[in-house]
Design a protein around this motif. Structure first.
Motif, PDB file in Angstrom:
ATOM      1  N   PRO A  66      29.653   2.507  34.571  1.00 50.59           N
ATOM      2  CA  PRO A  66      29.961   1.870  33.284  1.00 50.59           C
ATOM      3  C   PRO A  66      29.609   2.729  32.076  1.00 50.59           C
ATOM      4  O   PRO A  66      30.076   2.441  30.962  1.00 50.59           O
ATOM      5  N   GLU A  67      28.800   3.776  32.274  1.00 48.43           N
ATOM      6  CA  GLU A  67      28.458   4.659  31.157  1.00 48.43           C
ATOM      7  C   GLU A  67      29.526   5.730  30.930  1.00 48.43           C
ATOM      8  O   GLU A  67      29.443   6.503  29.982  1.00 48.43           O
ATOM      9  N   LEU A  68      30.525   5.777  31.818  1.00 53.09           N
ATOM     10  CA  LEU A  68      31.614   6.740  31.702  1.00 53.09           C
ATOM     11  C   LEU A  68      32.944   5.997  31.632  1.00 53.09           C
ATOM     12  O   LEU A  68      33.085   4.895  32.156  1.00 53.09           O
ATOM     13  N   LYS A  69      33.922   6.620  31.006  1.00 51.68           N
ATOM     14  CA  LYS A  69      35.248   6.025  30.908  1.00 51.68           C
ATOM     15  C   LYS A  69      36.305   7.083  31.202  1.00 51.68           C
ATOM     16  O   LYS A  69      36.365   8.104  30.517  1.00 51.68           O
ATOM     17  N   LEU A  70      37.111   6.849  32.222  1.00 48.29           N
ATOM     18  CA  LEU A  70      38.200   7.774  32.542  1.00 48.29           C
ATOM     19  C   LEU A  70      39.329   7.585  31.531  1.00 48.29           C
ATOM     20  O   LEU A  70      39.862   6.479  31.392  1.00 48.29           O
ATOM     21  N   VAL A  71      39.669   8.658  30.818  1.00 53.38           N
ATOM     22  CA  VAL A  71      40.743   8.568  29.823  1.00 53.38           C
ATOM     23  C   VAL A  71      41.913   9.479  30.150  1.00 53.38           C
ATOM     24  O   VAL A  71      42.980   9.352  29.537  1.00 53.38           O
ATOM     25  N   ALA A  72      41.731  10.406  31.111  1.00 57.36           N
ATOM     26  CA  ALA A  72      42.826  11.318  31.461  1.00 57.36           C
ATOM     27  C   ALA A  72      42.615  11.876  32.858  1.00 57.36           C
ATOM     28  O   ALA A  72      41.476  12.119  33.278  1.00 57.36           O
TER      29      ALA A  72
ATOM     30  N   LEU B  13      48.560  18.845  26.039  1.00 55.35           N
ATOM     31  CA  LEU B  13      49.101  17.624  25.446  1.00 55.35           C
ATOM     32  C   LEU B  13      48.222  16.426  25.796  1.00 55.35           C
ATOM     33  O   LEU B  13      47.947  15.571  24.942  1.00 55.35           O
ATOM     34  N   THR B  14      47.752  16.384  27.026  1.00 56.06           N
ATOM     35  CA  THR B  14      46.916  15.271  27.462  1.00 56.06           C
ATOM     36  C   THR B  14      45.602  15.224  26.693  1.00 56.06           C
ATOM     37  O   THR B  14      45.152  14.157  26.257  1.00 56.06           O
ATOM     38  N   LEU B  15      44.970  16.378  26.520  1.00 54.92           N
ATOM     39  CA  LEU B  15      43.704  16.414  25.786  1.00 54.92           C
ATOM     40  C   LEU B  15      43.904  16.026  24.324  1.00 54.92           C
ATOM     41  O   LEU B  15      43.059  15.343  23.726  1.00 54.92           O
ATOM     42  N   ALA B  16      45.013  16.456  23.745  1.00 56.75           N
ATOM     43  CA  ALA B  16      45.287  16.128  22.344  1.00 56.75           C
ATOM     44  C   ALA B  16      45.479  14.629  22.161  1.00 56.75           C
ATOM     45  O   ALA B  16      45.060  14.052  21.142  1.00 56.75           O
ATOM     46  N   GLU B  17      46.089  13.973  23.150  1.00 59.66           N
ATOM     47  CA  GLU B  17      46.365  12.540  23.035  1.00 59.66           C
ATOM     48  C   GLU B  17      45.174  11.679  23.447  1.00 59.66           C
ATOM     49  O   GLU B  17      44.849  10.699  22.789  1.00 59.66           O
ATOM     50  N   ALA B  18      44.486  12.065  24.547  1.00 63.85           N
ATOM     51  CA  ALA B  18      43.416  11.223  25.088  1.00 63.85           C
ATOM     52  C   ALA B  18      42.081  11.436  24.380  1.00 63.85           C
ATOM     53  O   ALA B  18      41.229  10.559  24.380  1.00 63.85           O
ATOM     54  N   LYS B  19      41.890  12.634  23.820  1.00 68.33           N
ATOM     55  CA  LYS B  19      40.659  12.978  23.101  1.00 68.33           C
ATOM     56  C   LYS B  19      39.381  12.676  23.904  1.00 68.33           C
ATOM     57  O   LYS B  19      38.501  11.938  23.444  1.00 68.33           O
ATOM     58  N   PRO B  20      39.263  13.250  25.098  1.00 65.89           N
ATOM     59  CA  PRO B  20      38.041  13.030  25.884  1.00 65.89           C
ATOM     60  C   PRO B  20      36.852  13.786  25.300  1.00 65.89           C
ATOM     61  O   PRO B  20      37.021  14.725  24.508  1.00 65.89           O
TER      62      PRO B  20
END
Length: 268
Positions: free
Chosen positions: A28-34, A64-71
């Motif tokens: 729960p302390e982490l969130k998968l965004v990409a 493109l993924t990093l630019a959109e998801a902003k991890p």
């Protein structure tokens, strides 16, 4: 409660990448965004690891993924051919790289450190995330103070791309910090078959075994008058690396510059 750390996974469909995806989804302390991979494009990342859909689809374009998801962090278990370019792209977007892929040269690691310093973010390149393997390296480095005659044998599956392994190189580097260069063996020895004595590092030898059915083991053998000491670590499952990856993802948030070796995160 503070916001969870946003995590991207490069190589998400690979064997190690899938373990990372599962680890992130279950904390729960982490969130998968990409999730990025050349295969499984469009598939839900949760489904490819045998869990419920999580809403994160596998993509193929890292930048493109990093630019959109902003991890905040990207965990990379890809290949030696792609890891450097992946890390450079991540740092450009101020995403902290946590790299488990081996094969980076010291010059490349220094370059990544400079890029991290310029962006004022942390990063980690770790040849091994196994806590047991890190302890094996530390014990070997200590033993080298008292038993300077040493050789390393590392065992991996026959599909591993680099030899010797990153773990054995890191072990050799730590040993060399506590041991002056000492050329071992008979000074008149000759190899009747080239390479029989293994790779040469600072006076001692590293031997790489590559066989099907082998996962990951390493043995550091010290020899002295009338005795020998063997320090061995065996990995049996990729899940064994995940506690270390979890620690790395969380601790890298507090660093500036690139750290080489997970053992530094264990000292904090």
């Amino acid at each position: 409660m503070s916001q969870p750390i946003k995590v991207a996974v490069a190589g998400a469909s690979g064997r190690m990448g899938q373990e990372v995806v599962k680890m992130v989804l279950n904390d729960p302390e982490l969130k998968l965004v990409a999730a990025v991979d050349r295969s499984s494009a469009g598939a839900d990342a949760g489904r490819i690891v045998g869990q419920e859909d999580c809403g994160v689809l596998v993509t193929t374009d890292l930048e493109l993924t990093l630019a959109e998801a902003k991890p905040d962090v990207i965990v990379d278990f890809t290949t030696p051919q792609t890891v450097m370019s992946n890390a450079v792209i991540a740092i450009k977007h101020k995403v902290r790289p946590v790299v488990g892929t081996t094969g980076l040269t010291p010059e490349q690691i220094n370059e990544l450190d400079k890029l991290c310093q310029e962006q004022e973010i942390g990063g980690l390149v770790a040849p091994n995330f196994s806590i047991g393997a890190i302890l094996m390296m530390k014990f070997a480095a200590q033993a080298a103070k008292y038993m300077p005659h040493v050789e390393i044998i590392e065992y991996h599956g026959d599909q591993k791309l680099d030899a010797p392994s990153g773990t054995s190189i890191k072990t050799a580097e730590l040993i060399s910090q506590n041991r002056q260069e000492l050329r071992q063996g008979n000074p008149k020895e000759e190899e009747t078959i080239e390479g029989s004595r293994g790779g040469y590092y600072n006076g001692f030898r590293i031997h790489s075994v590559r066989l099907p059915g082998v996962f990951a083991q390493q043995e550091v053998i010290f020899g002295g008058f009338g005795q020998s000491l063997k320090i061995r670590h065996d990995s049996y499952d990729r899940a064994g690396y995940m506690p270390g990856v979890n620690i790395a993802v969380k601790k890298v948030m507090g660093y500036t510059g690139l750290v080489y070796g997970f053992e530094h995160f264990m000292e904090d």
